[in-house]
Motif scaffolding. Structure first.
Motif, mmCIF file in Angstrom:
data_model
loop_
_atom_site.group_PDB
_atom_site.id
_atom_site.type_symbol
_atom_site.label_atom_id
_atom_site.label_comp_id
_atom_site.label_asym_id
_atom_site.label_seq_id
_atom_site.Cartn_x
_atom_site.Cartn_y
_atom_site.Cartn_z
ATOM 1 N N HIS A 127 32.506 -10.937 15.876
ATOM 2 C CA HIS A 127 33.078 -11.526 17.094
ATOM 3 C C HIS A 127 32.831 -10.614 18.296
ATOM 4 C CE1 HIS A 127 35.091 -15.145 15.677
ATOM 5 N NE2 HIS A 127 35.546 -14.484 14.645
ATOM 6 N N LEU A 128 32.957 -9.305 18.086
ATOM 7 C CA LEU A 128 32.738 -8.380 19.196
ATOM 8 C C LEU A 128 31.284 -8.371 19.648
ATOM 9 C CD1 LEU A 128 34.855 -5.134 18.730
ATOM 10 C CD2 LEU A 128 35.287 -7.131 20.149
ATOM 11 N N VAL A 129 30.355 -8.537 18.725
ATOM 12 C CA VAL A 129 28.935 -8.596 19.094
ATOM 13 C C VAL A 129 28.677 -9.786 20.017
ATOM 14 C CG1 VAL A 129 26.596 -8.944 18.195
ATOM 15 C CG2 VAL A 129 28.168 -7.382 17.037
ATOM 16 N N LEU A 130 29.288 -10.921 19.706
ATOM 17 C CA LEU A 130 29.148 -12.099 20.579
ATOM 18 C C LEU A 130 29.871 -11.877 21.901
ATOM 19 C CD1 LEU A 130 29.632 -14.994 17.988
ATOM 20 C CD2 LEU A 130 27.490 -14.034 18.869
ATOM 21 N N ALA A 131 31.033 -11.231 21.844
ATOM 22 C CA ALA A 131 31.764 -10.940 23.082
ATOM 23 C C ALA A 131 30.952 -10.010 23.973
ATOM 24 C CB ALA A 131 33.114 -10.318 22.750
ATOM 25 N N ALA A 132 30.224 -9.068 23.369
ATOM 26 C CA ALA A 132 29.428 -8.120 24.148
ATOM 27 C C ALA A 132 28.416 -8.830 25.033
ATOM 28 C CB ALA A 132 28.719 -7.140 23.202
ATOM 29 N N ASP A 133 27.833 -9.892 24.518
ATOM 30 C CA ASP A 133 26.802 -10.608 25.273
ATOM 31 C C ASP A 133 27.354 -11.279 26.518
ATOM 32 O OD1 ASP A 133 24.024 -11.715 25.445
ATOM 33 O OD2 ASP A 133 25.114 -13.608 25.249
ATOM 34 N N GLN A 134 28.652 -11.576 26.548
ATOM 35 C CA GLN A 134 29.227 -12.281 27.687
ATOM 36 C C GLN A 134 29.189 -11.455 28.967
ATOM 37 O OE1 GLN A 134 33.134 -13.319 26.062
ATOM 38 N NE2 GLN A 134 32.409 -15.408 25.700
ATOM 39 N N PHE A 135 29.065 -10.136 28.825
ATOM 40 C CA PHE A 135 29.085 -9.268 30.007
ATOM 41 C C PHE A 135 27.688 -8.994 30.552
ATOM 42 C CE2 PHE A 135 32.658 -8.153 27.221
ATOM 43 C CZ PHE A 135 33.726 -8.409 28.066
ATOM 44 N N ILE A 136 26.658 -9.277 29.781
ATOM 45 C CA ILE A 136 25.287 -8.980 30.192
ATOM 46 C C ILE A 136 24.745 -10.150 31.012
ATOM 47 C CG2 ILE A 136 22.947 -8.513 29.386
ATOM 48 C CD1 ILE A 136 24.267 -7.299 26.849
ATOM 49 N N VAL A 137 24.379 -9.869 32.263
ATOM 50 C CA VAL A 137 23.953 -10.938 33.168
ATOM 51 C C VAL A 137 22.711 -10.511 33.938
ATOM 52 C CG1 VAL A 137 26.315 -11.817 33.414
ATOM 53 C CG2 VAL A 137 25.452 -10.148 35.055
ATOM 54 N N ASP A 138 22.093 -11.490 34.565
ATOM 55 C CA ASP A 138 20.900 -11.233 35.372
ATOM 56 C C ASP A 138 21.282 -10.635 36.724
ATOM 57 O OD1 ASP A 138 19.467 -12.419 33.337
ATOM 58 O OD2 ASP A 138 19.268 -14.349 34.357
ATOM 59 N N ARG A 139 20.509 -9.676 37.167
ATOM 60 C CA ARG A 139 20.526 -9.224 38.568
ATOM 61 C C ARG A 139 19.067 -9.049 38.971
ATOM 62 N NH1 ARG A 139 23.176 -7.447 42.899
ATOM 63 N NH2 ARG A 139 25.287 -7.568 42.060
ATOM 64 N N SER A 140 18.494 -10.129 39.462
ATOM 65 C CA SER A 140 17.066 -10.122 39.781
ATOM 66 C C SER A 140 16.808 -9.359 41.074
ATOM 67 C CB SER A 140 16.546 -11.557 39.898
ATOM 68 O OG SER A 140 17.206 -12.242 40.929
ATOM 69 N N LEU A 141 15.674 -8.701 41.107
ATOM 70 C CA LEU A 141 15.209 -7.968 42.274
ATOM 71 C C LEU A 141 13.819 -8.475 42.632
ATOM 72 C CD1 LEU A 141 16.199 -4.397 41.053
ATOM 73 C CD2 LEU A 141 17.378 -5.726 42.799
ATOM 74 N N PRO A 142 13.400 -8.333 43.887
ATOM 75 C CA PRO A 142 12.049 -8.794 44.257
ATOM 76 C C PRO A 142 10.965 -8.198 43.371
ATOM 77 C CG PRO A 142 13.323 -8.256 46.215
ATOM 78 C CD PRO A 142 14.151 -7.827 45.045
ATOM 79 N N GLU A 143 11.136 -6.897 43.022
ATOM 80 C CA GLU A 143 10.132 -6.245 42.186
ATOM 81 C C GLU A 143 10.397 -6.421 40.696
ATOM 82 O OE1 GLU A 143 13.050 -3.024 43.640
ATOM 83 O OE2 GLU A 143 12.280 -4.982 44.240
ATOM 84 N N ASP A 144 11.554 -6.968 40.348
ATOM 85 C CA ASP A 144 11.894 -7.182 38.939
ATOM 86 C C ASP A 144 12.801 -8.405 38.820
ATOM 87 O OD1 ASP A 144 12.397 -7.102 36.265
ATOM 88 O OD2 ASP A 144 13.508 -5.212 36.290
ATOM 89 N N PRO A 145 12.215 -9.593 38.748
ATOM 90 C CA PRO A 145 13.027 -10.811 38.689
ATOM 91 C C PRO A 145 13.843 -10.936 37.413
ATOM 92 C CG PRO A 145 10.706 -11.318 38.355
ATOM 93 C CD PRO A 145 10.775 -9.890 38.758
ATOM 94 N N HIS A 146 13.562 -10.096 36.420
ATOM 95 C CA HIS A 146 14.279 -10.175 35.143
ATOM 96 C C HIS A 146 15.261 -9.016 34.962
ATOM 97 C CE1 HIS A 146 11.566 -13.404 34.088
ATOM 98 N NE2 HIS A 146 10.521 -12.614 34.267
#
Length: 664
Positions: free
Chosen positions: A286-305
């Protein structure tokens, strides 16, 4: 471990409204509410969209009020509490079971001999929420009616309607709502059934938790549309709320994708850590799945990913300190080093005057740099990543940035952060600015200013210098200067030791002298890889923290015998922030305590026992995740964010460390 509640929880409104669920979309948006279906926070909603990912979070759909017609009898499945305190209707009384299917919340409503199942999930990478209803059991068709309650406001605020006229228009397979000219349109859609336009304000939804927090506790929502569909036994229907004009309306297909993503996440964890799945507690999954909830995109012009970490739900954005502390547990421990790499590179682009940002504000474009420790945690995050990957390419890319950070700290940077030439320790702080993780501030009141030489800052500084020396040797660069600075810091770190108490001072050379208060910050002098303390001192620190600060869910931020100790967290902002670091328990500190205990006593089974209460906590507050804080006094009620990144991360990291030690 199956997270599941029956009528003993779901049918008790006091308990069911204290259990909250959360789903996220990987770009900063989320959906969240209570098991009872009752709104208790301004932050609750079926679609809180990140309109400027990962921020710009905007409440667009508050809830669905559900009614079923079955065997010529009407049943309300929704629950609302109104401004006068009256609860109506009482839909929670029909919830036979609530459970988590992975990270997906599932309700089962029992009406007569019919069983209606409801699921909520979001599409990864899109501001799109799915609410699926499946008629699991019935002897005849069931008619489902949904009233969509919408809004359009910043998620920190609240709405008093004042005759607000939104544009609500019929579109193919549903409704389009435009709150005002220039607003992002909201699409409420379904693959079948009928949709009709409405424009009726519902006044005075009562928000009980906001009242506890000393904030405005009443809000209005607009009934924008009504959907009706008839389900035959075994049939399912998906209701979709989205900022996309043409989202995928096939609920089964998108649910399959969501489940596949969760299986992939747990697969990373098991495969990369070479874990014995027979010995793996289900609560860790359950914690492994919960961990993913905090990881999000912050795209930059030089790094869209580019990637970042949301510090906590419901109200935090991505904070530099929280991100770096959380990174090892959320990414490396879960077998996702490529995510760690992206985060480290993303934040490297924001280093300015030798400092990492403290946070990215919700509205402003420019990051804020009022932190002394976030930058030093960056070194530890890079060390943890390199230890797991041996990625010399990234180390070579980041080394000049790390070296520049050291140079800035030596000559001085913002907020009087500088190396004291007299003792080789870091000094930081100016009036009216909060720089350490104990950062509560209300107006001009900094509750725990800690101006001077905070212990965790200097432990991190020492750890960073030793780490830089190792990096330099690995890359074939000069390392002697870093070693010399570390040797001097270690020698003068002895100033922190308080012979009278048998543990460390919290701050040296503050405007009021040396602070001898027992706080948990000294635990890092034992838990970090490089410790400036002697083995005997390490043991004394762990024992002192264990006697006075340790609770079932973390460490108190101040010992109970201190005159400024506050054992309850609540009230208005002055009261809450006044208690935030003055006795309140912090869940993330349980991880460093366990690692320190493991280092001193070398007993992984005993160290792991300190983590076991967190398994039970998964069924409270934020169901399936771990809370930010707890009252310092029993029964240590969970408070603050229902899901906090560094709590989840540090518990995962500590559990893995004890499991690895057991195998050695």
């Amino acid at each position: 471990m199956c997270i599941e509640f029956g009528r003993e929880i779901c049918g008790n409104l006091d308990i069911a409204e204290s259990r909250e669920w959360l789903v996220t979309n990987g770009i900063g948006g989320y959906a969240s509410g209570t098991v009872a279906g009752l709104l208790t926070r301004r932050y609750h909603g079926l679609l809180v969209a990140a309109l400027k990912p990962p921020l710009g979070r905007t409440l667009m759909v508050a809830k669905l009020d559900e009614t079923v017609l079955y065997s010529d009898r009407s049943y309300s499945l929704d629950t609302n509490r109104w401004a006068d305190g009256i609860v109506s209707p009482h839909g929670y009384q029909h919830i036979e079971r609530f459970s988590l299917e992975g990270a997906i919340p599932v309700w089962r409503f029992a009406v007569a001999d019919a069983l209606l199942e409801k699921r909520v999930w979001m599409q990864q990478g899109a501001n799109t929420t799915y609410v699926q209803y499946t008629l699991r059991r019935a002897t005849q068709p069931l008619k489902l009616t949904l009233k969509a309650m919408v809004n359009y406001r910043d998620y920190h605020s609240d709405t008093q309607s004042n005759d607000w006229q939104m544009s609500v228009e019929q579109v193919e397979q549903g409704i389009c709502v435009t709150a005002y000219a220039g607003a992002v349109p909201l699409y409420l859609l379904s693959e079948r059934g009928s949709a009709s336009v409405a424009h009726n304000w519902y006044y005075g939804f009562d928000l009980a938790v906001e009242r506890y927090r000393g904030l405005r506790d009443k809000e209005d929502h607009l009934h924008a549309a009504t959907f009706e569909v008839t389900l035959n036994p075994g049939e399912a229907i998906a209701f979709v709320a989205s900022t996309e004009k043409q989202p995928n309306l096939n609920g089964e297909a998108t649910l399959k994708l969501r489940r596949a993503q969760e299986q992939k996440l747990t697969g990373f964890w098991k495969t990369n850590q070479s874990l014995n799945t027979k010995e793996l507690p289900s609560w860790i999954n359950h914690l492994v799945l919960a961990a993913d909830q905090f990881i999000v995109d912050r795209s930059l012009p030089e790094d869209p990913h580019g990637k970042t970490i949301i510090a906590g739900y419901h109200w935090f954005s991505d904070w530099g300190r929280d991100t770096m502390i959380s990174l090892p547990g959320l990414t490396i421990s879960t077998g996702r080093p490529e995510v760690a790499r992206s985060i480290l590179r993303t934040f490297a682009r924001y280093v300015d005057q030798g400092m990492l940002p403290n946070r990215f504000p919700d509205a402003a474009e420019q990051p804020e740099y009022n932190t002394v420790d976030a930058t030093l945690w960056y070194f530890e995050a890079v060390r943890a990543y390199y230890s797991a990957t041996d990625d010399d390419n990234l180390l070579g890319e980041l080394f000049p940035i790390l070296a520049d950070i050291i140079n800035w700290h030596c000559r001085g940077t913002r907020y009087n952060i500088h190396l004291d030439a007299a003792d080789g320790l870091l000094y930081a702080g100016v009036a009216a600015v909060q720089l350490t993780w104990m950062d509560a501030k209300v107006d001009d009141w900094v509750v725990t200013p800690r101006i001077g030489k905070p212990i965790e800052v200097n432990v991190l500084w020492y750890n960073a210098l030793r780490t830089m020396a190792k990096f330099a040797r690995q890359l074939g660069k000069p390392h002697q200067e870093y070693e010399a600075m570390a040797d001097r810091a270690q020698y003068r770190f002895s100033r922190f030791w308080n012979d009278q108490t048998g543990y460390c001072y919290d701050v040296l050379d503050s405007p009021d002298g040396d602070d001898a208060a027992l706080r948990p910050n000294q635990i890092f002098a034992v838990s970090l890889p490089e410790s400036p303390l002697t083995p005997a001192q390490q043991r004394s620190v762990v024992e002192a923290c264990g006697r006075m600060l340790l609770t079932s869910h973390g460490l108190r931020s101040l010992a109970p015998d201190h005159p400024q100790y506050q054992g309850k967290y609540g009230g208005n902002q002055y009261q809450r922030d006044g208690a935030y670091h003055q006795g309140t328990v912090w869940g993330w500190l349980l991880g460093p305590f366990v690692l320190a205990h493991l280092r001193v006593y070398k007993n992984p089974e005993q160290a792991r026992q300190f983590l076991e209460p967190m398994a039970n906590h998964l069924k409270a507050h934020g169901v399936g995740s771990l809370s930010e804080i707890f009252d310092g006094d029993a029964p240590m009620t969970p408070r603050g964010c229902i899901a906090q990144a560094w709590t989840v991360a540090e518990v995962l990291r500590a559990w893995l460390a004890t499991a690895s030690s057991s195998r050695e």
